[in-house]
Design a protein around this motif. Structure first.
Motif, PDB file in Angstrom:
ATOM      1  N   VAL A  38      -0.239  34.341 -18.218  1.00 32.19           N
ATOM      2  CA  VAL A  38      -0.097  33.470 -17.042  1.00 32.19           C
ATOM      3  C   VAL A  38       0.594  34.221 -15.907  1.00 32.19           C
ATOM      4  O   VAL A  38       0.196  34.113 -14.737  1.00 32.19           O
ATOM      5  CB  VAL A  38       0.678  32.195 -17.417  1.00 32.19           C
ATOM      6  CG1 VAL A  38       0.987  31.372 -16.170  1.00 32.19           C
ATOM      7  CG2 VAL A  38      -0.121  31.357 -18.408  1.00 32.19           C
ATOM      8  N   ARG A  39       1.630  34.995 -16.226  1.00 34.99           N
ATOM      9  CA  ARG A  39       2.361  35.730 -15.187  1.00 34.99           C
ATOM     10  C   ARG A  39       1.440  36.734 -14.480  1.00 34.99           C
ATOM     11  O   ARG A  39       1.444  36.838 -13.247  1.00 34.99           O
ATOM     12  CB  ARG A  39       3.552  36.462 -15.814  1.00 34.99           C
ATOM     13  CG  ARG A  39       4.449  37.162 -14.797  1.00 34.99           C
ATOM     14  CD  ARG A  39       5.367  38.156 -15.469  1.00 34.99           C
ATOM     15  NE  ARG A  39       4.634  39.264 -16.067  1.00 34.99           N
ATOM     16  CZ  ARG A  39       4.146  40.279 -15.370  1.00 34.99           C
ATOM     17  NH1 ARG A  39       4.290  40.327 -14.049  1.00 34.99           N
ATOM     18  NH2 ARG A  39       3.492  41.247 -15.986  1.00 34.99           N
ATOM     19  N   ARG A  40       0.653  37.476 -15.260  1.00 34.02           N
ATOM     20  CA  ARG A  40      -0.252  38.448 -14.654  1.00 34.02           C
ATOM     21  C   ARG A  40      -1.305  37.761 -13.796  1.00 34.02           C
ATOM     22  O   ARG A  40      -1.628  38.228 -12.697  1.00 34.02           O
ATOM     23  CB  ARG A  40      -0.926  39.295 -15.735  1.00 34.02           C
ATOM     24  CG  ARG A  40      -0.007  40.287 -16.421  1.00 34.02           C
ATOM     25  CD  ARG A  40      -0.820  41.384 -17.104  1.00 34.02           C
ATOM     26  NE  ARG A  40      -1.793  40.825 -18.024  1.00 34.02           N
ATOM     27  CZ  ARG A  40      -1.589  40.640 -19.318  1.00 34.02           C
ATOM     28  NH1 ARG A  40      -0.411  40.961 -19.842  1.00 34.02           N
ATOM     29  NH2 ARG A  40      -2.527  40.143 -20.091  1.00 34.02           N
ATOM     30  N   ASP A  41      -1.853  36.652 -14.299  1.00 33.29           N
ATOM     31  CA  ASP A  41      -2.882  35.940 -13.541  1.00 33.29           C
ATOM     32  C   ASP A  41      -2.312  35.400 -12.233  1.00 33.29           C
ATOM     33  O   ASP A  41      -2.955  35.509 -11.172  1.00 33.29           O
ATOM     34  CB  ASP A  41      -3.450  34.795 -14.386  1.00 33.29           C
ATOM     35  CG  ASP A  41      -4.631  34.118 -13.720  1.00 33.29           C
ATOM     36  OD1 ASP A  41      -5.652  34.793 -13.512  1.00 33.29           O
ATOM     37  OD2 ASP A  41      -4.521  32.918 -13.403  1.00 33.29           O
ATOM     38  N   MET A  42      -1.121  34.821 -12.270  1.00 30.51           N
ATOM     39  CA  MET A  42      -0.488  34.327 -11.052  1.00 30.51           C
ATOM     40  C   MET A  42      -0.231  35.466 -10.066  1.00 30.51           C
ATOM     41  O   MET A  42      -0.437  35.310  -8.856  1.00 30.51           O
ATOM     42  CB  MET A  42       0.823  33.620 -11.398  1.00 30.51           C
ATOM     43  CG  MET A  42       0.667  32.240 -11.984  1.00 30.51           C
ATOM     44  SD  MET A  42       2.284  31.432 -12.203  1.00 30.51           S
ATOM     45  CE  MET A  42       1.759  29.783 -12.671  1.00 30.51           C
TER      46      MET A  42
END
Length: 393
Positions: free
Chosen positions: A51-55
């Motif tokens: 999720v962090r990378r996608d955000m």
């Protein structure tokens, strides 16, 4: 709390301590729970990292788009033409019929196009980065008619909003999951008649974000027979003609399939099924054979309006030396979709496990000549069905 409550709580606490502190098995049980907890923690950490990378990537993309809008970029004609054609391919059913010519940000469009798509194509091209002006020379046709470049049905869905797509991004799943928790808390705080409605909506949104499956597959509404799909390969030490003849004689299935109560052949390629589901509930439906290629393929599906929509296809492969490989794909839509399937598993009815068990009985029946379903049955007791000329063992 009453004395009875304290007594029950004390008994439960004592039983729990005995279970975990047992000198013989307690260490294994504690180690098992610890490993499960570590595995869950590792999964949660991995999910948050995704999720962090996608955000991060989406934030950089939004920043770049904002920068481009403030400071328009100069795009060469070849790159701009490729962008325009890529954009048209999402919304135009026949993009190859349209000629695209670019010159210093001016895009010229020529060729036939359907009237239902012309405005959508122009709007899509206008949004392409680098396009400054559009020269519209398109030939609009109300119907394809006999125009050679507009033949064939290749409807394009176009760009869909994130939450209407079949598969959600990690960021969308995370935000919707947080929203479902907030909605559940709001519903509980309000109480009254709105609480159950808000609770149900938050449950569906939470399941959608956790499983990343469409709501129609979760609920079974509008999913057709493909809400749940199983795939299984198995190899039998039996000639392909015998195995195919066995599957074609569907009325013998209850003899070795423990959950099938009855299969009645009602006509050429038609049958009526009675299957025992969770809690002993019997489901009935009519099925029809959709493809019959002797010795190679057998496919069927339930008729429209069946209580349980289902479909299946079996590919038979002759491996030589009296061996046959089966490639089986089954799909069905249980009541309430995957949510109903989850409840059925809680009640002890797991279709995937039932299929595995039935195929093991089939292997025993074809190779050893005996299997147990509702009763112990031998291969010699099975009756050839309609369309089966011979049974050679």
């Amino acid at each position: 709390m009453t004395r009875a409550g304290w007594a029950i709580g004390g008994v439960g606490l004592g039983a729990g301590l005995m279970y975990w502190a047992d000198p013989r098995s307690g260490r294994v049980r504690r180690a098992h729970v610890r490993e499960k907890a570590l595995h869950l923690l590792h999964g949660v950490r991995s999910a948050f990292e995704v999720v962090r990378r996608d955000m991060s990537h989406r934030a950089r993309g939004l920043l770049y788009r904002g920068r481009v809008k403030l400071h328009p970029e100069d795009v060469d004609d070849v790159t701009l033409e490729a962008r325009v054609r890529s954009a048209m391919g999402r919304v135009c059913s026949h993009p190859g019929a349209i000629q695209v010519a670019c010159r210093h940000g001016q895009v010229e469009l020529k060729g036939p196009i359907l009237a239902s798509e012309s405005k959508r194509v122009l709007a899509c091209v206008r949004r392409v980065r680098g396009v400054r002006e559009i020269d519209d020379d398109l030939e609009v046709h109300e119907h394809a008619g006999h125009h050679p470049d507009l033949q064939g049905d290749a409807t394009r869905p176009g760009s869909r909003p994130e939450l209407l797509q079949r598969s959600w991004s990690p960021t969308a799943r995370f935000l919707v999951g947080l929203g479902s928790v907030g909605l559940l808390g709001y519903g509980l705080s309000r109480g009254g008649k709105a609480a159950p409605v808000l609770g149900g909506v938050s449950l569906l949104l939470g399941l959608r974000s956790l499983t990343n499956l469409e709501l129609k597959r979760l609920t079974g509404v509008g999913a057709g027979p493909e809400a749940l799909t199983f795939h299984k390969d198995i190899t039998l030490r039996a000639p392909v003609n015998e195995v195919f003849a066995f599957w074609q004689a569907m009325h013998n299935f209850p003899r070795f399939m423990s959950h099938v109560e009855e299969v009645e052949v009602t006509g050429e390629g038609h049958s009526r099924w009675k299957v025992r589901g969770p809690a002993g509930i019997v489901f009935e439906w009519d099925a029809v054979i959709t493809r019959l290629d002797p010795g190679r393929v057998l496919a069927w599906k339930s008729v429209e309006g069946s209580m349980v929509e289902n479909a299946g296809i079996i590919h038979f492969e002759d491996l030589g030396e009296g061996r046959t490989r089966l490639d089986i794909r089954l799909s069905y839509n249980p009541p309430a979709g995957l949510i109903g399937h989850a409840f059925a598993k809680l009640l002890g009815a797991d279709p995937k496990k039932q299929m595995d068990d039935d195929l093991l009985r089939l292997k025993s029946l074809m190779e050893l000549g005996k299997a147990t379903g509702h009763e112990t049955v031998s291969r010699d007791e099975l009756v050839p069905g309609r369309g089966v000329e011979t049974w050679v063992y």
